[in-house]
Design a protein around this motif. Structure first.
Motif, PDB file in Angstrom:
ATOM      1  N   PHE A 135     -33.733  48.468 -13.204  1.00  0.00           N
ATOM      2  CA  PHE A 135     -33.960  47.309 -12.006  1.00  0.00           C
ATOM      3  C   PHE A 135     -32.501  46.609 -11.985  1.00  0.00           C
ATOM      4  O   PHE A 135     -31.993  46.466 -10.676  1.00  0.00           O
ATOM      5  CB  PHE A 135     -34.604  46.356 -13.003  1.00  0.00           C
ATOM      6  CG  PHE A 135     -34.836  44.980 -11.999  1.00  0.00           C
ATOM      7  CD1 PHE A 135     -35.810  44.903 -11.046  1.00  0.00           C
ATOM      8  CD2 PHE A 135     -33.948  44.014 -12.431  1.00  0.00           C
ATOM      9  CE1 PHE A 135     -36.024  43.651 -10.549  1.00  0.00           C
ATOM     10  CE2 PHE A 135     -34.162  42.784 -11.628  1.00  0.00           C
ATOM     11  CZ  PHE A 135     -35.040  42.397 -10.821  1.00  0.00           C
ATOM     12  N   ARG A 136     -31.688  46.516 -12.839  1.00  0.00           N
ATOM     13  CA  ARG A 136     -30.154  45.945 -12.698  1.00  0.00           C
ATOM     14  C   ARG A 136     -29.540  46.462 -11.679  1.00  0.00           C
ATOM     15  O   ARG A 136     -28.759  45.765 -10.971  1.00  0.00           O
ATOM     16  CB  ARG A 136     -29.418  45.760 -14.172  1.00  0.00           C
ATOM     17  CG  ARG A 136     -28.249  44.951 -14.089  1.00  0.00           C
ATOM     18  CD  ARG A 136     -27.509  44.963 -15.234  1.00  0.00           C
ATOM     19  NE  ARG A 136     -27.230  46.353 -15.828  1.00  0.00           N
ATOM     20  CZ  ARG A 136     -26.291  46.909 -15.450  1.00  0.00           C
ATOM     21  NH1 ARG A 136     -25.138  46.398 -14.485  1.00  0.00           N
ATOM     22  NH2 ARG A 136     -25.937  48.006 -15.887  1.00  0.00           N
ATOM     23  N   VAL A 137     -29.522  47.799 -11.745  1.00  0.00           N
ATOM     24  CA  VAL A 137     -28.303  48.636 -11.023  1.00  0.00           C
ATOM     25  C   VAL A 137     -28.773  48.913  -9.646  1.00  0.00           C
ATOM     26  O   VAL A 137     -28.210  49.369  -8.660  1.00  0.00           O
ATOM     27  CB  VAL A 137     -28.022  49.969 -11.833  1.00  0.00           C
ATOM     28  CG1 VAL A 137     -27.317  49.661 -13.232  1.00  0.00           C
ATOM     29  CG2 VAL A 137     -29.228  50.963 -11.773  1.00  0.00           C
ATOM     30  N   VAL A 138     -30.072  48.492  -9.278  1.00  0.00           N
ATOM     31  CA  VAL A 138     -30.635  48.829  -8.133  1.00  0.00           C
ATOM     32  C   VAL A 138     -30.279  47.525  -7.031  1.00  0.00           C
ATOM     33  O   VAL A 138     -30.435  46.200  -7.408  1.00  0.00           O
ATOM     34  CB  VAL A 138     -32.401  49.049  -7.918  1.00  0.00           C
ATOM     35  CG1 VAL A 138     -33.017  48.925  -6.664  1.00  0.00           C
ATOM     36  CG2 VAL A 138     -32.466  50.299  -8.605  1.00  0.00           C
ATOM     37  N   LYS A 139     -30.250  47.619  -5.916  1.00  0.00           N
ATOM     38  CA  LYS A 139     -29.945  46.583  -4.938  1.00  0.00           C
ATOM     39  C   LYS A 139     -31.237  45.852  -4.674  1.00  0.00           C
ATOM     40  O   LYS A 139     -32.247  46.522  -4.592  1.00  0.00           O
ATOM     41  CB  LYS A 139     -29.370  47.347  -3.454  1.00  0.00           C
ATOM     42  CG  LYS A 139     -28.074  48.120  -3.615  1.00  0.00           C
ATOM     43  CD  LYS A 139     -27.891  48.850  -2.388  1.00  0.00           C
ATOM     44  CE  LYS A 139     -26.662  49.712  -2.352  1.00  0.00           C
ATOM     45  NZ  LYS A 139     -26.422  50.297  -1.010  1.00  0.00           N
ATOM     46  N   PRO A 140     -30.976  44.637  -4.330  1.00  0.00           N
ATOM     47  CA  PRO A 140     -32.195  44.008  -3.750  1.00  0.00           C
ATOM     48  C   PRO A 140     -32.727  44.774  -2.544  1.00  0.00           C
ATOM     49  O   PRO A 140     -31.947  45.247  -1.626  1.00  0.00           O
ATOM     50  CB  PRO A 140     -31.624  42.624  -3.212  1.00  0.00           C
ATOM     51  CG  PRO A 140     -30.353  42.269  -3.938  1.00  0.00           C
ATOM     52  CD  PRO A 140     -29.924  43.785  -4.089  1.00  0.00           C
ATOM     53  N   GLY A 141     -33.975  44.964  -2.555  1.00  0.00           N
ATOM     54  CA  GLY A 141     -34.649  45.784  -1.467  1.00  0.00           C
ATOM     55  C   GLY A 141     -34.817  47.350  -1.952  1.00  0.00           C
ATOM     56  O   GLY A 141     -35.186  48.013  -1.283  1.00  0.00           O
ATOM     57  N   GLY A 183     -42.503  43.201 -16.544  1.00  0.00           N
ATOM     58  CA  GLY A 183     -41.705  42.592 -17.116  1.00  0.00           C
ATOM     59  C   GLY A 183     -40.273  42.532 -16.742  1.00  0.00           C
ATOM     60  O   GLY A 183     -39.656  41.801 -16.927  1.00  0.00           O
ATOM     61  N   ALA A 184     -39.993  43.667 -16.093  1.00  0.00           N
ATOM     62  CA  ALA A 184     -38.471  43.865 -15.483  1.00  0.00           C
ATOM     63  C   ALA A 184     -38.358  43.037 -14.319  1.00  0.00           C
ATOM     64  O   ALA A 184     -37.191  42.757 -13.932  1.00  0.00           O
ATOM     65  CB  ALA A 184     -38.232  45.480 -15.372  1.00  0.00           C
ATOM     66  N   GLY A 185     -39.483  42.567 -13.663  1.00  0.00           N
ATOM     67  CA  GLY A 185     -39.362  41.843 -12.419  1.00  0.00           C
ATOM     68  C   GLY A 185     -39.422  42.425 -11.334  1.00  0.00           C
ATOM     69  O   GLY A 185     -39.028  41.994 -10.142  1.00  0.00           O
ATOM     70  N   GLY A 224     -41.446  50.493  -8.294  1.00  0.00           N
ATOM     71  CA  GLY A 224     -41.394  49.220  -8.182  1.00  0.00           C
ATOM     72  C   GLY A 224     -40.184  48.814  -7.271  1.00  0.00           C
ATOM     73  O   GLY A 224     -39.260  49.408  -7.285  1.00  0.00           O
ATOM     74  N   GLY A 225     -40.374  47.651  -6.319  1.00  0.00           N
ATOM     75  CA  GLY A 225     -39.123  47.216  -5.762  1.00  0.00           C
ATOM     76  C   GLY A 225     -38.611  46.225  -6.234  1.00  0.00           C
ATOM     77  O   GLY A 225     -39.355  45.379  -6.957  1.00  0.00           O
ATOM     78  N   LYS A 226     -37.196  46.108  -5.876  1.00  0.00           N
ATOM     79  CA  LYS A 226     -36.408  44.938  -6.220  1.00  0.00           C
ATOM     80  C   LYS A 226     -36.469  43.823  -5.334  1.00  0.00           C
ATOM     81  O   LYS A 226     -36.053  44.194  -4.042  1.00  0.00           O
ATOM     82  CB  LYS A 226     -35.143  45.271  -6.691  1.00  0.00           C
ATOM     83  CG  LYS A 226     -34.218  44.293  -7.408  1.00  0.00           C
ATOM     84  CD  LYS A 226     -33.068  44.562  -7.809  1.00  0.00           C
ATOM     85  CE  LYS A 226     -32.007  43.515  -8.550  1.00  0.00           C
ATOM     86  NZ  LYS A 226     -30.837  43.976  -9.153  1.00  0.00           N
ATOM     87  N   GLU A 227     -37.137  42.771  -5.246  1.00  0.00           N
ATOM     88  CA  GLU A 227     -37.506  42.012  -4.047  1.00  0.00           C
ATOM     89  C   GLU A 227     -35.815  41.424  -3.564  1.00  0.00           C
ATOM     90  O   GLU A 227     -35.289  41.112  -4.557  1.00  0.00           O
ATOM     91  CB  GLU A 227     -38.223  40.885  -4.389  1.00  0.00           C
ATOM     92  CG  GLU A 227     -39.688  41.306  -4.917  1.00  0.00           C
ATOM     93  CD  GLU A 227     -40.312  42.028  -3.878  1.00  0.00           C
ATOM     94  OE1 GLU A 227     -40.312  41.782  -2.650  1.00  0.00           O
ATOM     95  OE2 GLU A 227     -41.382  42.887  -4.209  1.00  0.00           O
ATOM     96  N   ARG A 228     -35.811  40.928  -2.242  1.00  0.00           N
ATOM     97  CA  ARG A 228     -34.762  40.487  -1.659  1.00  0.00           C
ATOM     98  C   ARG A 228     -34.508  39.062  -2.167  1.00  0.00           C
ATOM     99  O   ARG A 228     -35.963  38.484  -2.087  1.00  0.00           O
ATOM    100  CB  ARG A 228     -34.910  40.767   0.063  1.00  0.00           C
ATOM    101  CG  ARG A 228     -34.348  42.283   0.196  1.00  0.00           C
ATOM    102  CD  ARG A 228     -34.452  42.424   1.683  1.00  0.00           C
ATOM    103  NE  ARG A 228     -34.612  43.823   2.153  1.00  0.00           N
ATOM    104  CZ  ARG A 228     -33.466  44.503   2.215  1.00  0.00           C
ATOM    105  NH1 ARG A 228     -32.317  44.255   1.981  1.00  0.00           N
ATOM    106  NH2 ARG A 228     -33.666  45.919   2.573  1.00  0.00           N
ATOM    107  N   ALA A 229     -33.814  38.519  -2.193  1.00  0.00           N
ATOM    108  CA  ALA A 229     -33.504  37.178  -2.378  1.00  0.00           C
ATOM    109  C   ALA A 229     -34.013  36.226  -1.030  1.00  0.00           C
ATOM    110  O   ALA A 229     -33.806  36.540  -0.094  1.00  0.00           O
ATOM    111  CB  ALA A 229     -32.019  36.603  -2.758  1.00  0.00           C
ATOM    112  N   SER A 230     -34.872  35.533  -1.181  1.00  0.00           N
ATOM    113  CA  SER A 230     -35.429  34.712  -0.214  1.00  0.00           C
ATOM    114  C   SER A 230     -34.573  33.564   0.392  1.00  0.00           C
ATOM    115  O   SER A 230     -33.628  33.126  -0.243  1.00  0.00           O
ATOM    116  CB  SER A 230     -36.971  34.056  -0.457  1.00  0.00           C
ATOM    117  OG  SER A 230     -36.724  32.959  -1.698  1.00  0.00           O
TER     118      SER A 230
END
Length: 230
Positions: A135-141, A183-185, A224-230
Motif C-alpha cells: 500500500f505504501r509504495v503505490v501512488k494515490p489512485g 486493514g491496510a487502508g 484494492g485501490g489506494k484512494e486519492r486525497a480528497s
C-alpha cells in the motif's frame, strides 16, 4: 524457507507438482499475467507508461509475459540467487534483493504493486506488514493486487502437498485477504476466483468469468485501490 536452494530447477519442481493437470508452470503464469494486464487496462486505460512492482518475483518468470505491456517493471525478492537468475530470465526488468520487511522504495513510487503466490510463504504474523508495505509504495489512485492459492479447492491442496518448497505454506482464504486489504487502508476491494479449468479455449474462458464468484477455483485474486486525497 530458504528459496536460494530452489533457484536452480525452480520451474521443473513446479512442473512436477502440477503435472497431473496436463499443464506446465508457464500455463498458470500466463493466465495470471493476462488477468493482471486486463485489470490494469480496465483501471488505467493505457498501460505502457505504468510503473509496476512485483513483490516476491522469484526468478523473474512472470516478467517475461508482462514486460511488453508495461513501462517499467521492478521485481524484489529475499533470495539473492533468485534475483541473479531473474536478471537473466527477464533482462528488460529491474530486480533487487530486499529484506522481506521494508520495501526499498519511497512512498508512492508505483502505479501497481502485486504479489503472485507469495503471501502464503510469509509468516501470518507478518501478513499485515506485507500488505501495508505494498500500500505504501503505490501512488494515490494506484492498485494493489495479490494472487493466491485457494485453500477451499482440493486440487490446490494437492499441488501444495506435492511441491517441496511449499512445506512452510500457510494458505489464506479470500476472506482473510480482504480483511488484510481493509486493514491496510485499501478501498474498492474486488476479488475473483479463477483457474476452474486448465484449458485455453475461449469457451472455457467464458465459463471462468461466469463462475468467478464461486469459491472453488484453484486460485483467486484480490484487488484494492489506494484512494486519492480528497
Amino acid at each position: 524457507m530458504d528459496f536460494n536452494q530452489y533457484t536452480a530447477g525452480y520451474s521443473k519442481r513446479v512442473d512436477d507438482a502440477v503435472s497431473f493437470s496436463g499443464r506446465d508452470h508457464d500455463f498458470f503464469l500466463e493466465v495470471k499475467a493476462r488477468r493482471l494486464i486486463e485489470i490494469a487496462r480496465q483501471r488505467f486505460g493505457r498501460t505502457s507508461d505504468l510503473a509496476v512492482l512485483d513483490v516476491g518475483c522469484g526468478v523473474g518468470l512472470m516478467e517475461r509475459f508482462l514486460l511488453p505491456h508495461f513501462g517499467r517493471i521492478h521485481g524484489v525478492d529475499i533470495a539473492a540467487e533468485s534475483i541473479r537468475e531473474a536478471k537473466e530470465n527477464a533482462p528488460g526488468g529491474e530486480f533487487s534483493k530486499y529484506d522481506g520487511s521494508a520495501l526499498p522504495f519511497g512512498d508512492g513510487e508505483f502505479d501497481v504493486a502485486f504479489a503472485v503466490c507469495v503471501l502464503h510463504h510469509v509468516p501470518p504474523a507478518e501478513w499485515e506488514r506485507f500488505v501495508a508495505e505494498m500500500f505504501r509504495v503505490v501512488k494515490p489512485g494506484g492498485l494493489v493486487a495479490i494472487f493466491e492459492h485457494n485453500p477451499l479447492n482440493p486440487l490446490t491442496r494437492l499441488v501444495v502437498s506435492r511441491c517441496e518448497f511449499d512445506q512452510d505454506a500457510v494458505l489464506l482464504t479470500a476472506g482473510t485477504a480482504r480483511r488484510l486489504f481493509r486493514g491496510a487502508g485499501l478501498g474498492s476491494i474486488e476479488w475473483r476466483y479463477f483457474l476452474f479449468f486448465p484449458w485455453r479455449a475461449r469457451i472455457f474462458g467464458m465459463f471462468e468469468r461466469f463462475f468467478s464468484w464461486l469459491p472453488l477455483g484453484a486460485q483467486y485474486y484480490i484487488l484494492g485501490g489506494k484512494e486519492r486525497a480528497s
